[in-house]
Design an enzyme around this catalytic site. Structure first.
Site, PDB file in Angstrom:
ATOM      1  N   ALA A  79     -12.328  -6.746  13.017  1.00 39.68           N
ATOM      2  CA  ALA A  79     -11.859  -8.134  13.206  1.00 39.68           C
ATOM      3  C   ALA A  79     -10.510  -8.328  12.527  1.00 39.68           C
ATOM      4  O   ALA A  79      -9.611  -8.976  13.079  1.00 39.68           O
ATOM      5  CB  ALA A  79     -12.885  -9.115  12.640  1.00 39.68           C
ATOM      6  N   TYR A 115     -13.628  -4.970   9.325  1.00 39.42           N
ATOM      7  CA  TYR A 115     -12.378  -4.215   9.449  1.00 39.42           C
ATOM      8  C   TYR A 115     -11.787  -4.366  10.874  1.00 39.42           C
ATOM      9  O   TYR A 115     -10.593  -4.652  11.026  1.00 39.42           O
ATOM     10  CB  TYR A 115     -12.668  -2.744   9.142  1.00 39.42           C
ATOM     11  CG  TYR A 115     -11.483  -1.833   9.166  1.00 39.42           C
ATOM     12  CD1 TYR A 115     -10.594  -1.778   8.091  1.00 39.42           C
ATOM     13  CD2 TYR A 115     -11.246  -0.996  10.254  1.00 39.42           C
ATOM     14  CE1 TYR A 115      -9.501  -0.907   8.110  1.00 39.42           C
ATOM     15  CE2 TYR A 115     -10.162  -0.133  10.273  1.00 39.42           C
ATOM     16  CZ  TYR A 115      -9.302  -0.088   9.200  1.00 39.42           C
ATOM     17  OH  TYR A 115      -8.225   0.767   9.222  1.00 39.42           O
ATOM     18  N   GLY A 152       0.832  -1.217   0.000  1.00 40.65           N
ATOM     19  CA  GLY A 152       0.000   0.000   0.000  1.00 40.65           C
ATOM     20  C   GLY A 152       0.855   1.251   0.000  1.00 40.65           C
ATOM     21  O   GLY A 152       0.528   2.242   0.653  1.00 40.65           O
TER      22      GLY A 152
END
Ligand SMILES: NC(=O)c1ccc[n+]([C@@H]2O[C@H](COP(=O)([O-])OP(=O)(O)OC[C@H]3O[C@@H](n4cnc5c(N)ncnc54)[C@H](OP(=O)(O)O)[C@@H]3O)[C@@H](O)[C@H]2O)c1
Length: 249
Positions: free
Chosen positions: A159, A157, A15
């Site tokens: 979790a 998200y 990312g």
């Protein structure tokens, strides 16, 4: 054992094309690492790599979808093959597919888990053999305050991020004897594309929960990653470093 082909420490950042990941790539490159920056959008990634290259920084692109486990493992293996080392792994790429949990589709749950959590597992596994041989490694996983506090509308998200914290602590315990550290950085609300999409009334509500009364900047999160990757952080492992303006203290 792979021959050491790069004198610089090599960092692999998922990312890395925008937001927090872009700031991490810049921070690690400025700190003297050769950085492999990963994203799906080739154009955006190449633009960043060219910009940093003109500034004299050592950055290369890797265009892939980290939810594709085989492609991710192959990319890490080819990085190790090319440079003969992998010193720092930053699992930063993450997505949201928010919605109330009673109405959430399986696909929205699976997509978030696969990108945010399974990819980190795959990347850590692919990187660890070389780190073990080198008796050095810094694994830094970007979690979230949602993984600590929970967040309505984000079961998938939250979790994935809570899972990332458990994964990181377990890896920290397994690899500590090889002088490999594994830590999480848990940002609070940080100004990026991910938070730009929030409606103004939600942003105002969130600001009321932040003692410092502002969103963080990507650079403020990246500074913590740079610290954890650096020499001064060699005795820190299995921790969750929260960068959230005091929101979940
Ligand atoms: N912003 C916040 O307030 C905040 C708060 C807490 C935690 N975080 C966490 O911080 C990390 C970065 O967030 P951000 O706000 O910087 O997000 P962002 O602005 O949306 O950027 C996400 C980055 O990940 C890449 N990416 C997404 N899915 C990918 C995939 N399947 N394969 C490869 N690359 C992928 C994106 O590039 P492409 O789209 O080109 O692939 C982009 O470079 C995430 O893990 C996020 O959960 C953010």
């Amino acid at each position: 054992m792979a021959e050491l082909k790069n004198q610089k420490k090599v960092a692999y950042v998922t990312g890395g094309s925008r937001g927090i990941g872009e700031a991490i790539v810049k921070t690690l490159a400025l700190d003297g690492h050769h950085v492999v920056a990963v994203a799906r959008n080739e154009e955006k990634l190449r633009a960043l790599v060219n910009e940093l290259g003109h500034l004299g920084q050592s950055v290369e692109p890797a265009v892939l979808d980290i939810a594709d486990s085989a492609a991710l493992a192959a990319s890490i293996e080819s990085t190790i093959e090319k440079h003969g080392r992998l010193d720092v792994l930053v699992n930063n790429a993450g997505i949201t597919r928010d919605g109330l949990f009673m109405r959430m589709e399986d696909k929205d749950f699976d997509d978030v888990i696969n990108t945010n959590l399974r990819a980190a597992f795959v990347a850590c596994r692919a990187a660890s053999r070389t780190m073990i041989r080198a008796k050095f490694g810094r694994i830094i996983n970007i979690a979230s305050v949602s993984g600590i506090m929970g967040n309505a509308g984000q079961v998938n998200y939250a979790a994935s991020k809570a899972g990332l914290i458990g994964l990181t602590k377990s890896i920290a315990r397994e690899l500590a004897s090889k002088q490999i550290t594994a830590n999480c950085v848990a940002p609070g609300f940080t100004t990026t594309d991910m938070t730009d999409i929030l409606p103004p009334q939600i942003k105002d509500k969130v600001l009321e929960m932040i003692p410092l009364r502002r969103f963080g900047s990507p650079g403020e999160v990246a500074a913590m990653v740079g610290f954890l990757a650096g020499d001064a952080a060699g005795y820190i492992t299995g921790q969750v470093m929260v960068v959230d303006g005091g929101m979940c203290m």
